[in-house]
Scaffold this active site. Sequence first.
Site, short mmCIF file in Angstrom:
data_model
loop_
_atom_site.label_atom_id
_atom_site.label_comp_id
_atom_site.label_asym_id
_atom_site.label_seq_id
_atom_site.Cartn_x
_atom_site.Cartn_y
_atom_site.Cartn_z
N HIS A 33 -64.05 27.14 41.41
CA HIS A 33 -65.12 27.73 39.93
C HIS A 33 -65.07 29.19 39.99
O HIS A 33 -64.80 29.95 38.80
CB HIS A 33 -66.21 27.07 39.79
CG HIS A 33 -66.34 25.95 39.70
ND1 HIS A 33 -66.93 25.07 40.59
CD2 HIS A 33 -66.26 24.88 38.15
CE1 HIS A 33 -66.18 23.66 40.38
NE2 HIS A 33 -65.54 23.42 38.70
N SER A 181 -62.54 20.92 44.92
CA SER A 181 -62.30 20.18 44.17
C SER A 181 -64.24 19.90 44.65
O SER A 181 -64.30 18.95 46.00
CB SER A 181 -61.69 18.05 44.05
OG SER A 181 -62.91 17.31 43.38
#
Length: 273
Positions: A33, A181
């Site tokens: 991210h 993840s």
Amino acid sequence: MRVFSSHKELIKSIDSTKLVGLVPTMGSLHEGHIYLINRAINDNEQVIVTIYVNPTQFNNKSDLTKYPRNLKKDLRKLECFKNIFVYTPSDNDLYKEIVSKNYDLDDLDNVLEGKFRPGHFNGVATIVEKLFNLFTPNNAYFGEKDYQQLTIIKLMVKKLKLNVNIVPCDTVREPDGLAMSSRNKLMNKKERLYAGKIHSLMIKAKEIYLDNKIDNIENILKNELNNLKHCKVEYIKIDNLSKYSDCLKDEGYRLFVACWIGKTRIIDNILLR
Ligand code: PAF
């Protein structure tokens, strides 16, 4: 960083004459991210990061319940970005009624992930379209780890003629190759060790791609992964997603993998060239 839970308040703070980049996330932020956010900061004058675990994209209630959430920790990770807007809505700020819209995604929402997670991509398209309509970003950033999701968002944007540029971003990996993840946190130490072998087996399959039939490679990799401790393959597929829709450009064949490591579902893909 400025944090908003109301889209109306956030919209009031945005200067619509400036370039806006949007990074939609479901929180539990990791380096993948952070990479998307840095790309967005590089390309735009204002960046909005959204943190929202979207219920309509979970076809399974227990998956939604156990999806990792830690807003305090996420906000601490974002503190170093001085100029971003962070949107952390409640369900009510986004949905009158928590249901998906129905999209015509040609057949792309029924294969691979779509086959195992019915309704998932309609849920993703619903929330992403909502965010696009609210914040009218110039650019929106999505990771290639969820390659089918990225392709579906491109397709939705084309079909609905939305005025936003979709920016695909490379998958960020752990040192052993495991794609980053939020779900990786759900594995115990032993499971995490075995999960680290998935990517190197995919690379091995890529190396024999040119000399073998697609079926052979899929079967070889399936056996190798199923022989890994704690690992159970859900699907392995070599596919070119553009074949499902005339609206998509040919971006090449990819190797897609979905498997369970213990109780954690892992997906990954690599380009075969
Ligand atoms: O990839 C995700 O985290 C989600 O599917 C997204 C794009 C933020 C939509 O909820």
